[in-house]
Design an enzyme around this catalytic site. Structure first.
Site, PDB file in Angstrom:
ATOM      1  N   LYS A 136       0.843  -1.215   0.000  1.00 51.11           N
ATOM      2  CA  LYS A 136       0.000   0.000   0.000  1.00 51.11           C
ATOM      3  C   LYS A 136       0.868   1.251   0.000  1.00 51.11           C
ATOM      4  O   LYS A 136       0.650   2.171  -0.790  1.00 51.11           O
ATOM      5  CB  LYS A 136      -0.883  -0.004   1.243  1.00 51.11           C
ATOM      6  CG  LYS A 136      -1.544   1.343   1.574  1.00 51.11           C
ATOM      7  CD  LYS A 136      -2.474   1.284   2.760  1.00 51.11           C
ATOM      8  CE  LYS A 136      -1.783   1.548   4.058  1.00 51.11           C
ATOM      9  NZ  LYS A 136      -1.463   2.948   4.396  1.00 51.11           N
ATOM     10  N   ASN A 137       1.895   1.275   0.869  1.00 51.34           N
ATOM     11  CA  ASN A 137       2.670   2.513   1.058  1.00 51.34           C
ATOM     12  C   ASN A 137       3.708   2.740  -0.030  1.00 51.34           C
ATOM     13  O   ASN A 137       4.370   3.774  -0.052  1.00 51.34           O
ATOM     14  CB  ASN A 137       3.304   2.535   2.455  1.00 51.34           C
ATOM     15  CG  ASN A 137       2.225   2.648   3.523  1.00 51.34           C
ATOM     16  OD1 ASN A 137       1.090   2.998   3.219  1.00 51.34           O
ATOM     17  ND2 ASN A 137       2.566   2.323   4.746  1.00 51.34           N
ATOM     18  N   CYS A 180      -5.369  12.526  12.384  1.00 49.73           N
ATOM     19  CA  CYS A 180      -6.062  11.235  12.339  1.00 49.73           C
ATOM     20  C   CYS A 180      -5.808  10.573  13.685  1.00 49.73           C
ATOM     21  O   CYS A 180      -5.171  11.133  14.555  1.00 49.73           O
ATOM     22  CB  CYS A 180      -5.550  10.404  11.180  1.00 49.73           C
ATOM     23  SG  CYS A 180      -3.913   9.788  11.463  1.00 49.73           S
ATOM     24  N   ARG A 191       0.104  14.388  12.818  1.00 50.52           N
ATOM     25  CA  ARG A 191       0.571  14.251  11.443  1.00 50.52           C
ATOM     26  C   ARG A 191       0.981  15.617  10.843  1.00 50.52           C
ATOM     27  O   ARG A 191       0.410  16.093   9.889  1.00 50.52           O
ATOM     28  CB  ARG A 191      -0.485  13.593  10.550  1.00 50.52           C
ATOM     29  CG  ARG A 191      -1.143  12.359  11.142  1.00 50.52           C
ATOM     30  CD  ARG A 191      -0.229  11.188  11.403  1.00 50.52           C
ATOM     31  NE  ARG A 191       0.359  10.570  10.243  1.00 50.52           N
ATOM     32  CZ  ARG A 191      -0.199   9.578   9.561  1.00 50.52           C
ATOM     33  NH1 ARG A 191      -1.363   9.141   9.910  1.00 50.52           N
ATOM     34  NH2 ARG A 191       0.395   9.055   8.517  1.00 50.52           N
ATOM     35  N   ASP A 203       4.104   0.282  12.105  1.00 51.31           N
ATOM     36  CA  ASP A 203       2.879  -0.258  11.499  1.00 51.31           C
ATOM     37  C   ASP A 203       2.598  -1.689  11.924  1.00 51.31           C
ATOM     38  O   ASP A 203       1.559  -2.232  11.589  1.00 51.31           O
ATOM     39  CB  ASP A 203       2.957  -0.202   9.967  1.00 51.31           C
ATOM     40  CG  ASP A 203       2.910   1.223   9.474  1.00 51.31           C
ATOM     41  OD1 ASP A 203       3.188   1.449   8.288  1.00 51.31           O
ATOM     42  OD2 ASP A 203       2.618   2.120  10.288  1.00 51.31           O
ATOM     43  N   ARG A 214      -9.056  -0.466   4.264  1.00 52.91           N
ATOM     44  CA  ARG A 214      -8.233   0.581   3.622  1.00 52.91           C
ATOM     45  C   ARG A 214      -6.883   0.022   3.207  1.00 52.91           C
ATOM     46  O   ARG A 214      -6.269   0.489   2.260  1.00 52.91           O
ATOM     47  CB  ARG A 214      -7.960   1.726   4.595  1.00 52.91           C
ATOM     48  CG  ARG A 214      -9.176   2.468   5.076  1.00 52.91           C
ATOM     49  CD  ARG A 214      -8.761   3.586   5.991  1.00 52.91           C
ATOM     50  NE  ARG A 214      -7.948   4.547   5.251  1.00 52.91           N
ATOM     51  CZ  ARG A 214      -8.213   5.856   5.230  1.00 52.91           C
ATOM     52  NH1 ARG A 214      -9.212   6.339   5.928  1.00 52.91           N
ATOM     53  NH2 ARG A 214      -7.465   6.683   4.550  1.00 52.91           N
TER      54      ARG A 214
END
Ligand code: EPZ
Length: 416
Positions: free
Chosen positions: A23-24, A119, A124, A307, A399
């Site tokens: 994803k990243n 978030c 952030r 993560d 997500r």
């Protein structure tokens, strides 16, 4: 978004699972594609909601995108200028939309990017992103929740990052790739996704050296040629399924991984007594009952990844002893604690430190996913818990985990 995931715990997970594209890496490579003229084809792109949100934002500013098959994506920016302003409505759902700052400045010297709302895992901030693009000649002002950036005479420069921020490193690379002169990023992030971005841009004619180390040198070039590129596998998705084997006492072959990207996770899992072996097809993980407690400190790569912190917390909540987890990267990433405690976990949080006293068993409960990785930790806990767990707001999980229901069901999980 699909809302509630119901999991009946207690069944060991066995079999094999194929990891999707990262994803990243996919998010930043899709954005970086606007730096090239012509059609870029990216392979191994995960079909997750974060990617769908990003494509809506790109379509909104004038970039054509089209799925060619399950995981190949075509990205075609127009010949002329893109609309410089991202829509707040669309951008607020995806923090990674802030990566348009560097890409738009690199492509057309102007960007109006919505300041990402906070978030659940922290405020952030964007200060390092802004410091970076200013060093390369952008004038920046913050107004009405937007970053207005304009580079009349961009030029290569040297930037020191106070913290090896992944996003700031990526934004500076993307602007510098098309900014005349040499740029140097010191204390750059070293994540594999940074290396994938550099390899992708270099495959289009960029001149980036040193990605993966803390000094990255970029020679700006006039133009980049669109091409085809395959994205690296998702090391965090891989780590999540590895913990699924450990926590459920099963045996899983995790396929399509790059072992070096997982060394911190493999090392820690082995310390818990879990069997982890690499072979030419991937990584085999075998749970061996109650795990040993271990201490975790999250750090920028190649340290233990933030993560994976929530997922490890779920595993350690049933260890035979107490573990200490220190979250050094984000200021508020213990969202899963309260939910795990509803399932019987015994965890105490003091600032950046969580002390996890292992309990014998967790029990099913109604819980709520607060963010992507906290949601993943609840899925893992539910797999091992006695009885049924209902995870609300499961949209957070979709997500970042492609086909997670299908993948877990194929491993023997009981999902509804
Ligand atoms: C990327 O976020 C990832 N997201 C995150 O993954 C990941 O957790 C994070 O890197 C760290 O590895 C994407 O790649 C889309 P940072 P990013 O800038 O770039 C501070 C997931 O679950 N900071 O490295 O936003 C910041 O507050 C997501 O897949 C500043 O102080 O992370 C944070 O404490 C979550 N000023 C720390 O650095 C800045 O200008 C790390 O942030 C920028 C960041």
């Amino acid at each position: 978004m699909r809302n509630t995931l119901i999991i009946e715990g207690g069944a060991p997970l066995n079999g094999q699972v194929r990891v999707s594209g990262a994803k990243n890496a996919a998010l930043v490579l899709v954005v970086a594609s606007i730096l090239a003229d012509g059609e870029t084809i990216l392979d191994n792109v995960p079909r997750i909601s974060d990617m769908e949100y990003l494509l809506q934002i790109l379509n909104d500013i004038g970039v054509k995108t089209r799925w060619q098959d399950d995981s190949s994506l075509s990205i075609c920016p127009p010949d002329g200028e893109l609309k410089t302003r991202t829509s707040y409505e669309l951008a607020k759902r995806l923090r990674a939309s802030n990566l348009l700052l560097g890409a738009m400045l690199g492509r057309q010297g102007e960007a109006v990017v919505s300041l990402p709302g906070g978030c659940d895992i922290g405020s952030r901030p964007m200060d390092l992103h802004i410091k970076g693009v200013q060093a390369l000649g952008a004038e920046v002002k913050l107004e009405h929740g937007y970053i207005y950036a304009h580079a009349k005479k961009p030029g290569g420069s040297r930037v020191y990052l106070d913290f090896p921020s992944v996003g700031a490193t990526e934004n500076i690379i993307m602007m510098a790739a098309r900014t005349p002169g040499q740029s140097v990023i010191e204390n750059a992030a070293k994540e594999p996704e940074i290396v994938d971005l550099a390899n992708f841009l270099n495959s289009m004619g960029a001149r980036i050296r040193g990605a993966g180390t803390d000094i990255i040198k970029i020679e700006g070039v006039e133009e980049l040629r669109a091409g085809r590129y395959a994205i690296i596998p998702d090391r965090i998705e891989a780590g999540t399924y590895m913990i699924a084997a450990a926590i459920s006492g099963g045996e899983i072959l995790v396929e399509n991984v790059i072992p070096t990207h997982l060394h911190p996770v493999v090392a820690k899992l082995q310390e818990t007594g879990t069997i982890v072996e690499e072979n030419d097809r991937g990584i085999i993980v075998r749970g061996t009952g109650r795990v040993k407690p271990v201490d975790i400190k999250t750090l920028p790569y190649p340290g233990f990844p933030t993560d994976m912190q929530s997922q490890m917390m779920a595993l350690l909540s049933m260890a035979e002893g107490s573990s200490v987890i220190v979250e050094n990267v984000f200021e508020n990433r213990f969202q899963s604690v309260d939910e795990l405690k509803r399932m019987g976990a015994n965890i105490k949080v003091e600032g950046h430190t969580a002390v996890v006293e292992g309990v014998n068993r967790l029990h099913g409960a109604r819980v709520r996913a607060t963010d992507l990785r906290a949601g993943a930790s609840l899925v893992l806990a539910a797999l091992a818990a006695d009885g049924c767990t209902e995870i609300e707001e499961a949209g957070h999980i979709f997500r970042g985990y492609e086909n997670i229901e299908t993948k877990l069901t194929s491993l023997g999980a009981k999902l509804k």
